[in-house]
Motif scaffolding. Structure first.
Motif, mmCIF file in Angstrom:
data_model
loop_
_atom_site.group_PDB
_atom_site.id
_atom_site.type_symbol
_atom_site.label_atom_id
_atom_site.label_comp_id
_atom_site.label_asym_id
_atom_site.label_seq_id
_atom_site.Cartn_x
_atom_site.Cartn_y
_atom_site.Cartn_z
ATOM 1 N N GLU A 1 8.103 5.218 15.119
ATOM 2 C CA GLU A 1 9.565 5.298 15.012
ATOM 3 C C GLU A 1 10.170 3.951 14.619
ATOM 4 O O GLU A 1 11.164 3.890 13.882
ATOM 5 C CB GLU A 1 10.167 5.792 16.333
ATOM 6 C CG GLU A 1 9.961 7.289 16.565
ATOM 7 C CD GLU A 1 10.339 7.736 17.965
ATOM 8 O OE1 GLU A 1 10.865 6.886 18.734
ATOM 9 O OE2 GLU A 1 10.108 8.909 18.302
ATOM 10 N N LEU A 2 9.570 2.871 15.119
ATOM 11 C CA LEU A 2 10.032 1.522 14.734
ATOM 12 C C LEU A 2 9.828 1.278 13.246
ATOM 13 O O LEU A 2 10.668 0.671 12.578
ATOM 14 C CB LEU A 2 9.282 0.455 15.547
ATOM 15 C CG LEU A 2 9.747 0.244 16.989
ATOM 16 C CD1 LEU A 2 8.741 -0.600 17.745
ATOM 17 C CD2 LEU A 2 11.114 -0.413 17.019
ATOM 18 N N ILE A 3 8.695 1.758 12.730
ATOM 19 C CA ILE A 3 8.430 1.627 11.296
ATOM 20 C C ILE A 3 9.490 2.409 10.513
ATOM 21 O O ILE A 3 10.052 1.918 9.532
ATOM 22 C CB ILE A 3 7.006 2.138 10.950
ATOM 23 C CG1 ILE A 3 5.949 1.235 11.578
ATOM 24 C CG2 ILE A 3 6.801 2.213 9.434
ATOM 25 C CD1 ILE A 3 4.519 1.713 11.431
ATOM 26 N N LEU A 4 9.784 3.619 10.981
ATOM 27 C CA LEU A 4 10.799 4.441 10.323
ATOM 28 C C LEU A 4 12.170 3.772 10.355
ATOM 29 O O LEU A 4 12.889 3.752 9.355
ATOM 30 C CB LEU A 4 10.906 5.804 11.018
ATOM 31 C CG LEU A 4 9.963 6.922 10.564
ATOM 32 C CD1 LEU A 4 10.257 8.192 11.333
ATOM 33 C CD2 LEU A 4 10.071 7.178 9.071
ATOM 34 N N GLN A 5 12.537 3.229 11.520
ATOM 35 C CA GLN A 5 13.858 2.595 11.679
ATOM 36 C C GLN A 5 14.070 1.468 10.683
ATOM 37 O O GLN A 5 15.179 1.244 10.201
ATOM 38 C CB GLN A 5 14.018 2.052 13.099
ATOM 39 C CG GLN A 5 14.443 3.108 14.099
ATOM 40 C CD GLN A 5 14.468 2.574 15.521
ATOM 41 O OE1 GLN A 5 14.367 1.371 15.742
ATOM 42 N NE2 GLN A 5 14.591 3.464 16.489
#
Length: 458
Positions: free
Chosen positions: A109-113
């Motif tokens: 999710e951090l990568i997506l953000q």
């Protein structure tokens, strides 16, 4: 899209000469917030400058962006597992697993953000293209490659997992330039920390004779016996063995990876660990006689050996060929705990950083990676140090008058009975003291050598 790229070209062309030089490209792309490092601009520039005239004209600029967009489209499709035109956290987790990298849903999710522009927690093609358009990485493996354990840093204990290279790097010759840069950095780093390395060996070998040998006393004793130059005794062998060891390790690593994976299959963390450990064992087998000579030269008194050749000749004459492999078994056994713990701690530290400190970017940056590398290597050394100490004692036993020629088990028993468990860790303080300067020096030299040799950013 062509008009968008065209407008961007004219925006970047500050002096309106219908071409872009490297400074215009870097400053302009920094202004619009898409690149932050000179190396990124350099890679874009060298890739796009087809006629090598030191300028990017309109056609070259457009061709670079169109070619790069195609590669980005392939990378996007490889991540979009369900073909719905959007990338989700679960798809990132799945894709990275095929590359041998395990991350949690939260980390994905951090990568997506960091890519998601509209806050939907999914990434569509437009968001993906806009984010990676000026990123020199050309496929998904390169995009997340910085998480692999390959920093090119040599701290003098060459048991770590070898570096990995992409097919493009192998074809272009970048791989041997990176290995050469790493070798030169290793030579400078080892030479700079050689006094601490020799002190470690002296404490390992002579520790049982006197419990009073400490860092200050050890240095004073070495200088008194042979002068300041004696602090570097044995370093020549330590530097000379870098080239053959690196070459054999790299070659063997590639062969073991092929043996352990099926054609077209990605190399996982376990396969990398096994391949790396076996490559380390193969390289150590090849260069081990030099390890023995390094120890003999470091422990030897002034005038005992006139150089590497003289040392080899005397060992062969008085002890035979077998002496060149004394301590080989504990050395080999030490590779598995060192490489295993080094890799495990490295992955753990990266995950901790992602979970607790990653905010705007999933790229940890040089300082974090170097810190992870130094700490993981230190933990690996801590685990394998008793085996390294026994190896060194076995290498030097013949030089100690009145000392019985014991095997590995016999030496372990003798050390524990006479010195206790702390005896297995003699010399570990100077060994730890050299880690930070070795990492720092190696990194600075490595980065400078990469620039000198024209190695592009990974």
């Amino acid at each position: 899209m062509d008009s968008l790229y065209g407008d961007l070209f004219w925006y970047l062309d500050y002096n309106e000469d219908r071409t872009l030089d490297i400074s215009e490209l870097q400053e302009g792309l920094e202004d619009v917030g898409v690149i932050h490092y000179l190396e990124e601009a350099k890679k874009i520039f060298t890739t796009g400058d087809v006629n090598k005239d030191g300028k990017l004209d309109f056609e070259e600029f457009m061709k670079y962006l169109k070619d790069h967009e195609k590669k980005m489209k392939l990378a996007f499709k490889s991540l979009d597992k369900n073909n719905d035109g959007k990338i989700e956290a679960s798809e990132i987790v799945q894709s990275l697993q095929t590359l041998g990298l395990t991350i949690s849903e939260k980390q994905a999710e951090l990568i997506l953000q960091s890519i998601d522009a509209d806050g939907t927690m999914t990434v569509d093609w437009t968001e993906w293209r806009d984010y990676f358009l000026f990123n020199p990485a050309t496929d998904i493996e390169e995009i997340i490659r910085f998480w692999k354990h390959s920093t090119g840093i040599d701290i003098g204990d060459s048991l770590t997992i070898p570096d990995e290279f992409t097919e493009d790097e192998k074809k272009s010759g970048q791989w041997w330039r990176q290995l050469l840069a790493g070798g030169i950095a290793g030579a400078v780093s080892r030479t700079s920390t050689a006094p601490l390395d020799r002190l470690k060996i002296m404490m390992q070998v002579h520790g049982s004779k006197s419990d009073k040998m400490n860092i200050f006393g050890g240095f004073r004793q070495m200088v008194k016996e042979g002068g300041i130059r004696s602090l570097w005794r044995g370093n020549g062998t330590n530097v000379i063995k870098i080239a053959p060891e690196t070459a054999v390790k790299f070659w063997a690593y590639e062969q073991y990876k092929k043996l352990l994976t099926e054609e077209g299959q990605k190399v996982g963390t376990f396969e990398r660990f096994i391949s790396g450990s076996m490559a380390g064992a193969t390289a150590q087998t090849f260069i081990y006689p030099m390890e023995v000579m390094k120890t003999r030269l470091a422990v030897g008194k002034t005038g005992q050996y006139s150089g590497i050749y003289n040392c080899a000749k005397k060992i062969l004459k008085h002890e035979g060929v077998g002496a060149f492999y004394k301590g080989y078994v504990p050395n080999l056994l030490g590779i598995i705990p060192y490489a295993g713990i080094d890799l495990a701690v490295y992955e753990l530290l990266k995950s901790y950083w992602l979970d607790n400190f990653a905010k705007d970017s999933v790229n940890p940056g040089v300082v974090v990676l170097l810190g992870c590398g130094a700490l993981s290597s230190t933990c690996g050394q801590l685990a394998s140090y008793p085996l390294a100490l026994v190896r060194t004692r076995m290498q030097a036993q013949a030089m100690l008058e009145g000392s019985p020629q014991l095997n590995m088990v016999g030496l372990f028993r003798r050390i524990i009975s006479k010195e206790g468990i702390p005896g297995l860790y003699r010399g570990i303080t100077p060994n730890f003291m050299k880690v930070l300067p070795a990492v720092g020096i190696s990194y600075v030299v490595y980065e400078n050598m990469k620039q000198t040799l024209g190695v592009t950013q990974k």
